[in-house]
Design a protein around this motif. Structure first.
Motif, short mmCIF file in Angstrom:
data_model
loop_
_atom_site.label_atom_id
_atom_site.label_comp_id
_atom_site.label_asym_id
_atom_site.label_seq_id
_atom_site.Cartn_x
_atom_site.Cartn_y
_atom_site.Cartn_z
N ARG A 110 0.81 -1.22 0.00
CA ARG A 110 0.00 0.00 0.00
C ARG A 110 0.85 1.27 0.00
N GLN A 111 2.09 1.17 0.45
CA GLN A 111 2.94 2.35 0.54
C GLN A 111 3.89 2.50 -0.65
N LEU A 112 3.86 1.55 -1.59
CA LEU A 112 4.71 1.66 -2.76
C LEU A 112 4.10 2.63 -3.76
N MET A 113 4.95 3.37 -4.46
CA MET A 113 4.47 4.32 -5.45
C MET A 113 3.92 3.59 -6.67
N ARG A 114 3.10 4.30 -7.44
CA ARG A 114 2.44 3.70 -8.59
C ARG A 114 3.44 3.16 -9.61
N GLY A 115 4.59 3.82 -9.72
CA GLY A 115 5.57 3.44 -10.73
C GLY A 115 6.36 2.19 -10.42
N VAL A 116 6.13 1.59 -9.25
CA VAL A 116 6.76 0.31 -8.93
C VAL A 116 5.85 -0.77 -9.53
N LEU A 117 6.33 -1.44 -10.58
CA LEU A 117 5.45 -2.30 -11.37
C LEU A 117 5.64 -3.78 -11.12
N ALA A 118 6.82 -4.20 -10.74
CA ALA A 118 7.07 -5.64 -10.55
C ALA A 118 6.67 -6.08 -9.15
N ASP A 119 6.19 -7.31 -9.07
CA ASP A 119 5.94 -7.97 -7.78
C ASP A 119 4.97 -7.20 -6.89
N ARG A 120 3.93 -6.64 -7.51
CA ARG A 120 2.86 -6.03 -6.72
C ARG A 120 1.84 -7.10 -6.34
N ARG A 147 6.63 -1.78 -20.48
CA ARG A 147 7.03 -1.45 -21.84
C ARG A 147 6.14 -0.37 -22.43
N ALA A 148 4.84 -0.44 -22.15
CA ALA A 148 3.91 0.56 -22.68
C ALA A 148 4.20 1.95 -22.12
N GLU A 149 4.48 2.02 -20.82
CA GLU A 149 4.73 3.32 -20.20
C GLU A 149 6.07 3.90 -20.66
N VAL A 150 7.07 3.04 -20.83
CA VAL A 150 8.36 3.52 -21.35
C VAL A 150 8.19 4.02 -22.77
N ALA A 151 7.47 3.28 -23.59
CA ALA A 151 7.27 3.68 -24.99
C ALA A 151 6.51 5.00 -25.08
N GLU A 152 5.59 5.24 -24.17
CA GLU A 152 4.81 6.49 -24.19
C GLU A 152 5.66 7.70 -23.85
N ARG A 153 6.56 7.56 -22.87
CA ARG A 153 7.34 8.70 -22.39
C ARG A 153 8.67 8.87 -23.12
N ALA A 154 9.21 7.80 -23.68
CA ALA A 154 10.56 7.83 -24.25
C ALA A 154 10.78 8.90 -25.31
N PRO A 155 9.85 9.11 -26.24
CA PRO A 155 10.13 10.10 -27.31
C PRO A 155 10.35 11.51 -26.79
N ARG A 156 9.86 11.82 -25.59
CA ARG A 156 9.95 13.18 -25.06
C ARG A 156 11.01 13.30 -23.96
N SER A 157 11.79 12.27 -23.75
CA SER A 157 12.65 12.26 -22.57
C SER A 157 14.07 11.80 -22.85
N ILE A 158 14.97 12.26 -21.98
CA ILE A 158 16.29 11.65 -21.84
C ILE A 158 16.15 10.64 -20.70
N ILE A 159 16.51 9.40 -20.96
CA ILE A 159 16.23 8.32 -20.01
C ILE A 159 17.49 7.93 -19.24
N LEU A 160 17.36 7.97 -17.93
CA LEU A 160 18.40 7.44 -17.04
C LEU A 160 17.98 6.04 -16.60
N ARG A 161 18.87 5.09 -16.81
CA ARG A 161 18.64 3.73 -16.33
C ARG A 161 19.72 3.39 -15.32
N ALA A 162 19.30 2.83 -14.20
CA ALA A 162 20.26 2.44 -13.15
C ALA A 162 19.79 1.16 -12.50
N ASP A 163 20.70 0.23 -12.36
CA ASP A 163 20.43 -1.06 -11.74
C ASP A 163 21.25 -1.16 -10.46
N VAL A 164 20.71 -1.82 -9.44
CA VAL A 164 21.42 -1.95 -8.17
C VAL A 164 22.37 -3.14 -8.22
#
Length: 295
Positions: A110-120, A147-164
């Motif tokens: 319940r406290q995770l933000m909407r953009g956390v998509l895996a393992d909900r 993939r849908a959300e990335v595809a929607e925002r990608a054309p208008r953005s510079i994308i930072l990707r970071a893995d732990v």
């Protein structure tokens, strides 16, 4: 069974001695059906008292029997670009892990933000058996949404990707404890989770064991600290397990956000994986900053 490990128990326990019905064992004191158990652990002798079962009671297999338990081990499983070390855990320990985590899972989700998509957690979570059932939403549907959300925002953005780097293995039980308490979980429930993780660590499994859904839920809770740091900057981002995808307006803004993300992960004794960190002008990952592209 090993007869030398058990002895009949007929005397009543001392006044005020905690007793419980037969069930999954817990660290420190175990009550099991119809016998007292004496075992040695860490140089001390534990006397495990059992209540007398009701007539006709059929007990479960004894989880302390060495013949039906085994030490957790890591099993190599291939993944794109490398190997994932999955934890193969004894079914009694796995049951204990799931039952401990299920008590805090809903509060975490319940406290995770909407953009956390895996393992909900799935909508049917509260009606699911915590040991045998599946907790999380279907993987393919969640991945499709990412993939849908990335595809929607990608054309208008510079994308930072970071893995732990080495995420699950690097999340210490103490970090889980502090996170769950800060989320308002009951100390007794938090203690149950931490004791299981301590047990795994003593058995050679570092951090969170990879594989069980319980680990994914706990990792999501810990990484929510980094999510909050990004939100405090006004950054729009998605997260898939430990993979952060941040949508920025410029390469300089992306670098500033990466510094904040690195500091937030540092608070958790975590760090970004340098070879999986990139700043790119599209979802396909053409690097503008010398990174290696998305991992």
């Amino acid at each position: 069974m090993h007869p030398t490990k058990y002895r009949p128990f007929s005397a009543d326990p001392p006044a005020g001695f905690p007793c419980c019905t037969p069930g999954p064992y817990s660290r420190g004191t175990t009550f099991w059906a119809g016998r007292a158990i004496e075992r040695r652990r860490a140089g001390a002798i534990e006397i495990l008292l059992a209540i007398t079962p009701p007539p006709g009671f059929v007990g479960e297999e004894d989880p302390l029997d060495e013949e039906i338990r085994h030490t957790p081990r890591l099993v190599a499983a291939p993944k794109p670009g490398g190997i994932r070390w999955l934890a193969e855990i004894d079914r009694f320990d796995l049951s204990r892990y799931k039952r401990a985590t299920v008590a805090v899972a809903r509060r975490i989700d319940r406290q995770l933000m909407r953009g956390v998509l895996a393992d909900r957690l799935d909508r049917s979570f509260d009606r699911t058996d915590p040991v045998t059932g599946s907790w999380c939403r279907p993987w393919r549907a969640a991945r499709h949404r990412l993939r849908a959300e990335v595809a929607e925002r990608a054309p208008r953005s510079i994308i930072l990707r970071a893995d732990v780097r080495d995420c699950f293995a690097s999340i210490a039980p103490g970090t889980v404890e502090r996170t769950l308490l800060s989320m308002g979980c009951h100390p007794a429930e938090v203690g149950a989770v931490v004791r299981v993780l301590d047990h795994f660590n003593c058995q050679g499994i570092r951090g969170l064991p990879i594989g069980p859904e319980a680990s994914a839920v706990l990792a999501a809770a810990v990484l929510s600290h980094a999510d909050a740091a990004l939100v405090s900057l006004g950054a729009v981002h998605l997260r898939w397990v430990d993979d952060f995808i941040v949508f920025t307006h410029s390469e300089n803004e992306a670098r500033v956000i990466l510094e904040v993300l690195t500091d937030a992960l540092g608070d958790l004794a975590l760090e970004p994986a340098a070879h999986k960190t990139s700043v790119s002008e599209s979802a396909c990952g053409r690097s503008l900053s010398g990174g290696s592209g998305p991992g």
